[in-house]
Design an enzyme around this catalytic site. Structure first.
Site, PDB file in Angstrom:
ATOM      1  N   ASP A 175      62.718 -21.078  25.492  1.00 43.19           N
ATOM      2  CA  ASP A 175      61.762 -20.287  24.745  1.00 43.19           C
ATOM      3  C   ASP A 175      62.499 -19.861  23.472  1.00 43.19           C
ATOM      4  O   ASP A 175      63.724 -19.853  23.427  1.00 43.19           O
ATOM      5  CB  ASP A 175      61.367 -19.077  25.601  1.00 43.19           C
ATOM      6  N   CYS A 185      57.399 -14.821  56.811  1.00 39.87           N
ATOM      7  CA  CYS A 185      57.802 -16.023  56.091  1.00 39.87           C
ATOM      8  C   CYS A 185      58.924 -16.694  56.879  1.00 39.87           C
ATOM      9  O   CYS A 185      59.649 -16.033  57.614  1.00 39.87           O
ATOM     10  CB  CYS A 185      58.278 -15.604  54.698  1.00 39.87           C
TER      11      CYS A 185
HETATM   12 ZN   LIG Z   1      60.941 -15.735  52.915  1.00 36.51          ZN
END
Ligand SMILES: [Zn+2]
Length: 499
Positions: free
Chosen positions: A86, A273
């Protein structure tokens, strides 16, 4: 730079973007890394499947100018994949003016060997002043065109920054002028405030405006779209790449991404998760960690979530189920549902890039799905193949409601044109029953209603049938019930009311 589109669904595509012999598969998210000190190492980023990163050339220029030029950006950050830089434009939004010229920063980006570089831009932000917005567009364009002219031979692929904020005509002008100037890769500057405040419908309008103004072959980058919720949406509208520092910024604030929301680790009971971070630890262990370590680990987890969402989006494109993924994500937040509705209302523009025949059936979960591009193209196809042969027509309910023995069908077809009724496509010639998508479109049974059958019957009379009947089953017998006739049409036609 080479960009090849391999697969499309809605306006989303899977593509291959190659620069200087290094390639990424799009849609792709460039994790933003600090040029000097990274909280998640670039080695780790590469290891979990990211072949490209974004870094800020303005920070490298300010903090390590000579070292960057001597070592090159790849060596400086320890990453041999694609590096996009950028220009420092974003710093304007954060800290006011950036004291650097387009030539200085372009020269620096070329010298450090950046693969893909954004020319110096002046972000519009979410200003409501048209005059100021127009000025940012003008300034960004002038600098982009000069950079492209002066530095096109240096081996770096220059990305043209599209500005214009919330003004559609300015966005269009900015994008078309950049294409005219020869840019083959554009990046849309989206106001950060739009993302932070979940103003997703405005984001839909901005992306659509730009995507419609540029050729299909040009990849489109969306700045700073690092919320897992917005990835599928932006891809469906035709964005190919993103960059985001969100994984690290969120982690610093103790914010833990999931595929549908962002949670605060202070309030969590579990780690829902199975990434390498979450599988080995409990939430209390994470909470009690020293801040630096906690940030690095939550950032790594967040990266896994972004990676998974990219993969899920690509899998959805490959299966032709991007619409379904959008629908699922839209249920996570009311603002996203609003955005999905605006996508659906403009879905006719997606008909050409959405395959009609898919490996799997189409699901109709709510009335919004009636706007699916596949349904729209099937309806059009249907209009072309409807033909009046007999004097009268008979409508048979769908296969699930009324299976029709071959013998009854043969008997019926001697005297009538036979139509099957479909919950969302309406009446269609019975001989098409086993062609896609008629039996493969699955809708909740509540979508079968008599009003719809009647309106389809009136449509058939309008095509030229004298009478339209509905086939019903009474015990073992099949009976025909007249739904409507030319006579009814005459009686109820608005012209009959005119004296
Ligand atoms: Zn995770």
């Amino acid at each position: 730079m080479d960009f090849e589109v391999l697969e499309t669904d809605l306006l989303g595509r899977i593509g291959r973007l190659e620069v200087k012999g290094k390639s990424i598969e799009t849609p792709y998210l460039f994790p933003v890394v600090h040029p000097i000190k990274q909280q998640v190492s670039t080695k780790k980023i590469r290891e979990i499947g990211f072949n490209g990163v974004m870094t800020n050339s303005y920070i490298a220029y300010r903090r390590a100018r000579n070292e960057s030029v001597e070592r090159g950006i790849h060596d400086l950050i320890g990453f041999d994949g694609l590096v996009m830089t950028d220009s420092g434009g974003y710093q304007v939004l954060e800290y006011g003016e950036v004291e650097i010229s387009y030539r200085e920063i372009a020269d620096f980006q070329a010298k450090i060997g950046t693969d893909i570089a954004v020319t110096l831009d002046k972000p519009t932000g979410d200003t409501l002043s048209r005059k100021r917005a127009a000025e940012t567009v003008r300034k960004s364009l002038v600098d982009a065109i000069k950079t492209k002219k002066e530095f096109s031979g240096c081996g770096t692929e220059w990305v043209g920054p599209v500005q214009g904020g919330l003004f559609p005509d300015l966005l269009r002008k900015s994008a078309t002028e950049l294409v005219k100037a020869g840019f083959r890769f554009l990046a849309l500057g989206s106001p950060v405030q739009i993302m932070e405040n979940y103003r997703f419908s405005e984001l839909v309008r901005m992306i659509s405006e730009v995507r419609n103004a540029i050729p299909f072959s040009i990849p489109l980058h969306l700045f700073g779209a690092g919320h897992p919720l917005t990835i599928a949406l932006a891809v469906a509208l035709g964005c190919d790449t993103f960059d985001s520092a969100s994984y690290i910024l969120f982690a610093r604030q103790g914010r833990y991404m999931t595929e549908s929301t962002v949670l605060s680790i202070e309030n969590m009971e579990y780690l829902p998760c199975s990434c390498e971070v979450c599988i080995k630890r409990s939430i209390s262990e994470i909470r009690e960690m020293e801040r630096q370590e906690r940030t690095s680990l939550v950032a790594l987890h967040n990266l896994y979530i972004l990676r998974n969402e990219l993969l899920r989006t690509k899998q959805a494109i490959a299966e032709g189920r991007l619409w379904d993924l959008l629908h699922e994500r839209a249920s996570s937040h009311p603002s996203l549902m609003d955005a999905f509705i605006s996508v659906a209302l403009g879905a006719s523009s997606m008909v050409d890039t959405t395959r009609v025949v898919k490996q799997r059936g189409l699901f109709i979960r709510s009335s919004i799905d009636f706007l699916r591009p596949e349904i729209q193209s099937s309806r059009k196809m249907l209009e072309r193949c409807m033909r009046v042969d007999m004097k009268d027509a008979v409508i048979v309910p769908d296969e699930a409601t009324m299976p029709l023995p071959r013998s009854i069908y043969s008997q019926l077809s001697k005297k009538f044109d036979v139509y099957r009724m479909h919950q969302c496509l309406g009446a269609y010639p019975a001989e098409l029953e086993f062609t896609y998508p008629f039996t493969q479109t699955v809708a909740a049974s509540s979508y079968f209603d008599m009003e719809f059958v009647l309106s389809e019957a009136r449509k058939l009379v309008g095509m030229g049938y004298s009478n339209v009947f509905l086939l019903e089953r009474k015990g073992k017998e099949y009976v025909k019930k007249r739904l409507t006739s030319k006579q009814d049409l005459k009686v109820f036609s608005p012209s009959a009311l005119v004296p």
